[in-house]
Design an enzyme around this catalytic site. Structure first.
Site: not given
Ligand code: IMP
Ligand code: MG
Length: 191
Positions: A107, A157, A169
């Site tokens: 993300d 999601v 989950r």
């Molecule tokens: P990042 O560090 O922003 O890339 O986020 C990654 C982490 O955020 C992932 O390991 C997920 O646990 C959580 N995450 C990001 N987007 C979602 C989503 O749409 N649904 C559920 N968890 C998410």
């Protein structure tokens, strides 16, 4: 639980077919190298539990597993609140090992970037990342990641390991949560 899901985005059959393909590319890239040095899978908890369970069975390679716990969406937040690496349970030395980091979704990219940096600082032979999902947003697309299961739109999601407030989950498919569920929750930090 199912009634909280607005629509299924990726069903279980599509997920498992894609994981078999990912497994084949990973084996192709790593076979030969890991036989000598050993592969360490580093699944980022808790979201990647389902993914690692399925993907590891598509990897007929000599391997070990080291868990990393990261949290960026505490509780009912649906936007990243910054990453904290809470627990690193990695085998003593990563020197000379090949590392494959696994996460459920890319993300903001902060999680993968910080875990990757931490691992790279321990002198492994190679570091690769593999995510099941990647959001089609610049921060995610620009984060170094060798293997991506599916690129999806920028929506929240759940299922197949992904949670909202630690729920959902266990859904076997990946689905989009109904907007009311997120709005009805007082702790929501959606922006
Ligand atoms: P990042 O560090 O922003 O890339 O986020 C990654 C982490 O955020 C992932 O390991 C997920 O646990 C959580 N995450 C990001 N987007 C979602 C989503 O749409 N649904 C559920 N968890 C998410
Ligand atoms: Mg996670």
């Amino acid at each position: 639980m199912r009634q909280d899901i607005e629509r299924i985005l990726i069903d279980r059959k599509t997920i498992s077919d894609r994981i078999a393909e990912l497994g084949r590319s990973i084996v192709e890239d790593l076979r030969g190298q890991v036989e000598e040095d050993g592969l360490i899978l580093v699944p980022i908890m808790t979201g990647s539990i389902t993914f690692v369970a399925d993907l590891m069975r598509e990897l007929p390679l000599r391997m070990r597993i080291g868990l990393v716990t990261a949290s960026s969406y505490p509780g009912t937040a649906t936007t990243s609140q910054g990453v904290s690496l809470e627990g690193l349970q990695l085998p003593g030395s990563l020197e000379g090992r090949h590392i494959l980091i696994l996460d459920d979704i890319l993300d903001s990219g902060r999680t993968i970037r910080s875990v990757r940096a931490e691992i790279a600082s321990r002198s492994p032979s190679s570091v690769r990342s593999c995510v099941l999902l990647r959001k089609r947003i610049p921060s995610a697309m620009e984060t170094p990641c060798e293997y991506v299961g599916f690129d999806i739109e920028n929506e929240f999601v759940v299922g197949y390991g992904l949670d909202y407030d630690d729920y959902y989950r266990n859904l076997p498919d990946i689905g989009v949560l109904r907007e009311e569920i997120i709005q009805a929750n007082p702790g929501t930090a959606k922006s």
